[in-house]
Every structure is written in structure tokens, then in C-alpha cells.
Write a protein that holds these residues in place. Structure first.
Motif, short mmCIF file in Angstrom:
data_model
loop_
_atom_site.label_atom_id
_atom_site.label_comp_id
_atom_site.label_asym_id
_atom_site.label_seq_id
_atom_site.Cartn_x
_atom_site.Cartn_y
_atom_site.Cartn_z
N MET A 1 0.84 -1.17 0.00
CA MET A 1 0.00 0.00 0.00
C MET A 1 0.89 1.24 0.00
O MET A 1 1.95 1.28 0.60
CB MET A 1 -0.91 -0.01 1.24
N LYS A 2 0.41 2.28 -0.68
CA LYS A 2 1.18 3.52 -0.82
C LYS A 2 0.37 4.72 -0.33
O LYS A 2 -0.84 4.61 -0.09
CB LYS A 2 1.56 3.71 -2.29
N ALA A 3 1.04 5.85 -0.21
CA ALA A 3 0.40 7.08 0.26
C ALA A 3 -0.85 7.40 -0.55
O ALA A 3 -1.89 7.77 0.01
CB ALA A 3 1.38 8.25 0.19
N GLN A 4 -0.78 7.25 -1.86
CA GLN A 4 -1.92 7.58 -2.72
C GLN A 4 -3.15 6.73 -2.44
O GLN A 4 -4.26 7.13 -2.75
CB GLN A 4 -1.52 7.45 -4.19
N ASP A 5 -2.97 5.59 -1.81
CA ASP A 5 -4.08 4.70 -1.50
C ASP A 5 -4.89 5.14 -0.29
O ASP A 5 -6.05 4.75 -0.16
CB ASP A 5 -3.58 3.27 -1.28
N ILE A 6 -4.30 5.92 0.59
CA ILE A 6 -5.02 6.30 1.81
C ILE A 6 -5.11 7.81 2.04
O ILE A 6 -5.82 8.24 2.93
CB ILE A 6 -4.39 5.65 3.06
N MET A 7 -4.43 8.60 1.23
CA MET A 7 -4.42 10.05 1.47
C MET A 7 -5.78 10.67 1.21
O MET A 7 -6.56 10.19 0.39
CB MET A 7 -3.37 10.72 0.59
N ALA A 8 -6.05 11.75 1.93
CA ALA A 8 -7.23 12.58 1.65
C ALA A 8 -6.87 13.40 0.43
O ALA A 8 -5.86 14.12 0.42
CB ALA A 8 -7.54 13.47 2.84
N ALA A 90 3.31 10.52 -3.58
CA ALA A 90 2.18 9.60 -3.71
C ALA A 90 2.62 8.14 -3.70
O ALA A 90 1.91 7.26 -3.22
CB ALA A 90 1.39 9.90 -4.98
N GLU A 91 3.82 7.87 -4.19
CA GLU A 91 4.33 6.50 -4.29
C GLU A 91 5.01 6.00 -3.02
O GLU A 91 5.48 4.87 -2.95
CB GLU A 91 5.34 6.38 -5.44
N THR A 92 5.08 6.85 -2.00
CA THR A 92 5.76 6.47 -0.76
C THR A 92 5.03 5.31 -0.09
O THR A 92 3.82 5.37 0.12
CB THR A 92 5.82 7.66 0.22
#
Length: 133
Positions: A1-8, A90-92
Motif C-alpha cells: 500500500m502507498k500514500a496515494q491509496d489512503i491520502m485525503a 504519492a508512491e511512498t
């Protein structure tokens, strides 16, 4: 899972010259705890509700209010913000984001693109909401 998957993905930010009354209003209206501060479209800082509690005089609208108390409202975002905030792309990977939260006393991370424009925000609440046990 990456930042883009859970970010607001819906992010409200403020300009570097925005004054504290407007910043306070935005935080209260939207129930946010953090606001990215932008200059020329790029992330330059972050302001938290805790920053406002620390800066704005508690005597405003009280009998003991003094002119110096009202002066605390005249400050601009750049005078209060945390400069050079820690941010992620986003890919972090989520593991790296967790490491930042554990290593540094922060509760939110802006997500930026290659031009340093804010494209999302991740808080510790987002991590909990998306945790799989």
C-alpha cells in the motif's frame, strides 16, 4: 500500500500571507487539524491547530483583553507556520510513512507531486482507518 491509496485527496491550503483569523475559521469550519501553507503553488509550510493555540492570545473577547492580545490576530501564516515540513510523494510506501510518525512528533504528512504541489494529506487517523489487522 502507498500514500496515494489512503491520502485525503481534497486539500484546502492557505497562502503564505493569509491572516490568522481566516486560518482559524478554516480549521474550525472544516474540522481540520492541519493546513498546508502555499507560496506560488508550492508547499512551504504547515500550520496546525496547536500552533494557533500557542500563538493566539487566550484573552481575546475577555474583560481583560488588551491591544497586544488583538495584535496576535494580525500575524500571517508565514509567521506561525512550521517551515520545510516533512512531506511524502504519492508512491511512498505506508511503512515509510509509519516510520516518520514514529520517529518525529508529527500527526500529519502532506503528499506532494514532483513540482512540490500538495495533492493530498495523510494523518495518523487515515493510517488507523486503513489498517488491516
Amino acid at each position: 500500500m502507498k500514500a496515494q491509496d489512503i491520502m485525503a485527496k481534497t486539500v484546502i491550503s492557505v497562502d503564505i500571507d493569509e491572516r490568522l483569523p481566516e486560518i482559524k475559521k478554516i480549521l474550525e469550519t472544516h474540522a481540520f487539524h492541519h493546513l498546508p501553507v502555499i507560496e506560488n503553488g508550492k508547499l512551504v509550510g504547515i500550520i496546525s491547530d496547536r500552533d494557533l493555540l500557542r500563538i493566539i492570545s487566550p484573552f481575546i473577547d475577555r474583560v481583560s483583553e488588551q491591544p497586544r492580545d488583538l495584535d496576535t490576530l494580525n500575524r500571517a501564516a508565514h509567521q506561525v507556520m512550521t517551515r520545510q515540513p516533512i512531506s511524502v510523494k504519492a508512491e511512498t510506501p505506508i511503512e515509510e510513512i509509519l516510520a516518520w510518525f514514529k520517529r518525529v512528533d508529527i500527526s500529519c504528512l502532506p503528499v506532494i507531486d514532483n513540482e512540490e504541489q500538495v495533492i493530498g494529506m495523510i494523518s495518523w487517523r487515515d493510517l488507523i482507518n486503513h489498517a488491516t489487522f
